[in-house]
Design an enzyme around this catalytic site. Sequence first.
Site, short mmCIF file in Angstrom:
data_model
loop_
_atom_site.label_atom_id
_atom_site.label_comp_id
_atom_site.label_asym_id
_atom_site.label_seq_id
_atom_site.Cartn_x
_atom_site.Cartn_y
_atom_site.Cartn_z
N ARG A 127 0.81 -1.21 0.00
CA ARG A 127 0.00 0.00 0.00
C ARG A 127 0.85 1.27 0.00
O ARG A 127 0.66 2.16 -0.82
CB ARG A 127 -0.93 0.01 1.22
CG ARG A 127 -2.09 -0.96 1.15
CD ARG A 127 -2.95 -0.83 2.40
NE ARG A 127 -4.12 -1.70 2.36
CZ ARG A 127 -4.11 -2.97 2.76
NH1 ARG A 127 -2.99 -3.50 3.22
NH2 ARG A 127 -5.20 -3.70 2.69
N ILE A 128 1.78 1.35 0.95
CA ILE A 128 2.59 2.57 1.07
C ILE A 128 3.56 2.68 -0.09
O ILE A 128 3.75 3.76 -0.66
CB ILE A 128 3.32 2.60 2.42
CG1 ILE A 128 2.30 2.65 3.57
CG2 ILE A 128 4.25 3.82 2.50
CD1 ILE A 128 2.91 2.51 4.95
N ASP A 138 9.77 -6.52 -5.44
CA ASP A 138 8.95 -7.13 -4.40
C ASP A 138 8.88 -8.62 -4.68
O ASP A 138 8.28 -9.04 -5.68
CB ASP A 138 7.54 -6.52 -4.37
CG ASP A 138 6.75 -6.94 -3.15
OD1 ASP A 138 6.80 -8.13 -2.79
OD2 ASP A 138 6.07 -6.08 -2.54
N CYS A 197 11.28 4.59 5.67
CA CYS A 197 10.11 4.90 6.50
C CYS A 197 9.36 3.62 6.82
O CYS A 197 8.15 3.65 7.08
CB CYS A 197 9.19 5.89 5.79
SG CYS A 197 9.85 7.56 5.66
N ALA A 198 10.06 2.49 6.79
CA ALA A 198 9.43 1.18 7.05
C ALA A 198 9.71 0.76 8.49
O ALA A 198 9.00 1.16 9.41
CB ALA A 198 9.94 0.16 6.05
N ARG A 199 10.78 -0.01 8.69
CA ARG A 199 11.23 -0.42 10.01
C ARG A 199 12.75 -0.33 10.05
O ARG A 199 13.44 -0.72 9.11
CB ARG A 199 10.79 -1.85 10.34
CG ARG A 199 9.33 -1.97 10.75
CD ARG A 199 9.07 -1.29 12.09
NE ARG A 199 7.72 -1.49 12.59
CZ ARG A 199 6.71 -0.66 12.38
NH1 ARG A 199 6.91 0.43 11.65
NH2 ARG A 199 5.53 -0.90 12.90
N ASP A 214 13.04 7.57 9.06
CA ASP A 214 12.04 7.88 10.09
C ASP A 214 12.05 6.81 11.16
O ASP A 214 11.34 6.92 12.15
CB ASP A 214 10.65 7.97 9.44
CG ASP A 214 9.58 8.42 10.43
OD1 ASP A 214 9.77 9.47 11.07
OD2 ASP A 214 8.56 7.72 10.57
N GLU A 272 14.51 1.96 19.19
CA GLU A 272 13.62 3.09 19.45
C GLU A 272 13.13 3.01 20.89
O GLU A 272 12.73 1.93 21.33
CB GLU A 272 12.44 3.09 18.46
CG GLU A 272 12.90 3.36 17.03
CD GLU A 272 11.74 3.52 16.04
OE1 GLU A 272 10.59 3.66 16.50
OE2 GLU A 272 12.00 3.50 14.84
N HIS A 300 10.25 8.72 14.13
CA HIS A 300 9.14 7.82 13.80
C HIS A 300 7.82 8.59 13.79
O HIS A 300 6.84 8.19 14.45
CB HIS A 300 9.08 6.64 14.78
CG HIS A 300 8.47 5.41 14.18
ND1 HIS A 300 8.88 4.13 14.49
CD2 HIS A 300 7.47 5.26 13.27
CE1 HIS A 300 8.17 3.25 13.82
NE2 HIS A 300 7.30 3.91 13.06
N ALA A 304 3.79 8.60 10.32
CA ALA A 304 2.38 8.24 10.39
C ALA A 304 1.59 9.09 11.37
O ALA A 304 0.42 8.82 11.63
CB ALA A 304 2.23 6.77 10.77
#
Length: 326
Positions: A153-154, A173, A233-235, A259, A264, A283, A286
């Site tokens: 999606r992102i 992917d 911006c994932a993990r 991000d 964390e 982070h 979102a």
Amino acid sequence: MFNVDITRKIGDRGMKVLAAQKDIKVTVANSDNPADYMDLLREADGIIHRIPTKLPGELLRQLPRLKVIAHYGVGVDLIDVDAATKLGIAVCVTPGANTRSVAEQVVALAYCITKRLPTFTNELKKGNFGIRYAALQPTELKGHTAVVLGFGRIGRVAAALLRGNGMRVVTYDPFLTKEDVEKAGYEFEGDLYKALGQADLITLHMPLTKDTKGMMGSKEFAAVKKGAYLINCARGGVINEEALYKALTDGTLTAAGVDVMASEPMDVTSPLFKLSNFVATPHTAALTKEASARVSEDDANAVIQVLHGGRWQFTVNPEAYDHMKR
């Protein structure tokens, strides 16, 4: 009466949805450490979970009433989903609610690092107007190649925004076919290393799993087109941060914008934070007001639906419903 504990306050829209339920009592811990409120957790029927609170199996096994965990987003790497499944605890997520916000952060970081904004701003604050003459030429996005690793999606929205900036977009992917990607209107590359070799800009969009942990390491950075930019911006755990540091200092990467990081809250003593070509946000991709409203409402509705005997449509372990505590 159902007890719902929230690790940190969610958006007002979600809080109002919960407040309207006469049979639900809500407690907001505002703590990332469950040890601070274990007495409340032991009485919890539902939890609304926010990063960076960890919910390991040994904790979940101490919560006899727990039926549902609603995660504030989609990544559930901080939750022991296997343990939750065995215990009959549904783990619910909110896909789509923060998609646009995270994708826009990708573009924001792309502009930030390709235009050298942090360096120029920091030097200008020191009175160094002459920094404009340094060998730090900004670059345009248009005419360059973006490689999107992970086309969910992102990733798809990020791809559209980058293409809207005039970029050629190539996707990788392993869970999609060439036909899937080309039907969406993008170029497909089935080999990760060939994809990295084409990239002027790399953006990561995959969950953190045993297969993706550290997937961007020394071998992968060695395949990257020299001088590329990297965005995550994932993990954080999908990048080996030692390898990232080396790539940023040996010229493999011109700059990186993230991000998320492996640890964390982020450890600002990390050598990465000493680099002028490394940009990080805490982070927050979102956490736009729009996404927070949507996610909070979805989380509230997920908890309400499950506690009232229903099944949330976005449950990562639907088999948990088969032996849920009632």
